[in-house]
Structure formats: structure tokens, C-alpha cells
Write a protein that holds these residues in place. Sequence first.
Motif, mmCIF file in Angstrom:
data_model
loop_
_atom_site.group_PDB
_atom_site.id
_atom_site.type_symbol
_atom_site.label_atom_id
_atom_site.label_comp_id
_atom_site.label_asym_id
_atom_site.label_seq_id
_atom_site.Cartn_x
_atom_site.Cartn_y
_atom_site.Cartn_z
ATOM 1 N N MET A 75 -0.162 -7.745 -0.674
ATOM 2 C CA MET A 75 0.664 -7.398 0.455
ATOM 3 C C MET A 75 -0.039 -7.852 1.733
ATOM 4 O O MET A 75 -1.229 -7.628 1.902
ATOM 5 N N VAL A 76 0.695 -8.476 2.618
ATOM 6 C CA VAL A 76 0.147 -8.933 3.888
ATOM 7 C C VAL A 76 0.944 -8.306 5.020
ATOM 8 O O VAL A 76 2.164 -8.409 5.066
ATOM 9 N N ASP A 77 0.245 -7.634 5.919
ATOM 10 C CA ASP A 77 0.860 -7.088 7.120
ATOM 11 C C ASP A 77 0.373 -7.905 8.311
ATOM 12 O O ASP A 77 -0.814 -8.227 8.394
ATOM 13 N N GLU A 78 1.281 -8.238 9.234
ATOM 14 C CA GLU A 78 0.897 -9.005 10.419
ATOM 15 C C GLU A 78 1.425 -8.310 11.659
ATOM 16 O O GLU A 78 2.588 -7.909 11.722
ATOM 17 N N VAL A 124 -4.753 -8.146 4.640
ATOM 18 C CA VAL A 124 -4.407 -8.602 3.302
ATOM 19 C C VAL A 124 -4.901 -7.554 2.322
ATOM 20 O O VAL A 124 -6.102 -7.317 2.202
ATOM 21 N N ASN A 125 -3.980 -6.927 1.628
ATOM 22 C CA ASN A 125 -4.307 -5.854 0.702
ATOM 23 C C ASN A 125 -3.681 -6.184 -0.653
ATOM 24 O O ASN A 125 -2.466 -6.147 -0.799
ATOM 25 N N ALA A 126 -4.526 -6.538 -1.630
ATOM 26 C CA ALA A 126 -4.026 -6.921 -2.950
ATOM 27 C C ALA A 126 -5.133 -6.713 -3.974
ATOM 28 O O ALA A 126 -6.312 -6.633 -3.622
ATOM 29 N N PRO A 127 -4.775 -6.631 -5.254
ATOM 30 C CA PRO A 127 -5.787 -6.397 -6.292
ATOM 31 C C PRO A 127 -6.698 -7.597 -6.513
ATOM 32 O O PRO A 127 -6.396 -8.716 -6.084
#
Length: 69
Positions: free
Chosen positions: A1-4, A11-14
Amino acid sequence: MVDEVENIYLVNAPAGSGKTTWIRKQVEKHLLENDDDNILCITYTNRAAEELGRDIKSNRVFLEQFIVL
């Protein structure tokens, strides 16, 4: 998941999902498109910091591991 938000990315991902590759591509793209900007890139792991440091050769990128800051 990417929040901008205003050119700030989270960037938050496994593990193994391609975060470091995605970050490298985004940094390279931004460097090509913006001649005057500098980039602060903070990673959580030493491995990611080393990989990005090896791949991105620019004096406009400050790259560091979160724990060091």
C-alpha cells in the motif's frame, strides 16, 4: 500500500513485495523530472538502505536508515 501527500510517500507492504524496487524507480523518475529537487529517503532496514545506496548514485538523494536518524 502506498499513501501520498504532497510528494511524501509512505510505502507499507509485506516482505518480498517489491518495496525497495518501487522506491528506487520512483526516486529515479523524480530525479529525471525535477532538476532542482533533493530527496530524503528513509528506510527501516539496513538491507534496503544498502540496496538503494548501491543503485541510486546522486548527490541530490539523502538516504538513511530510520534508526540512525
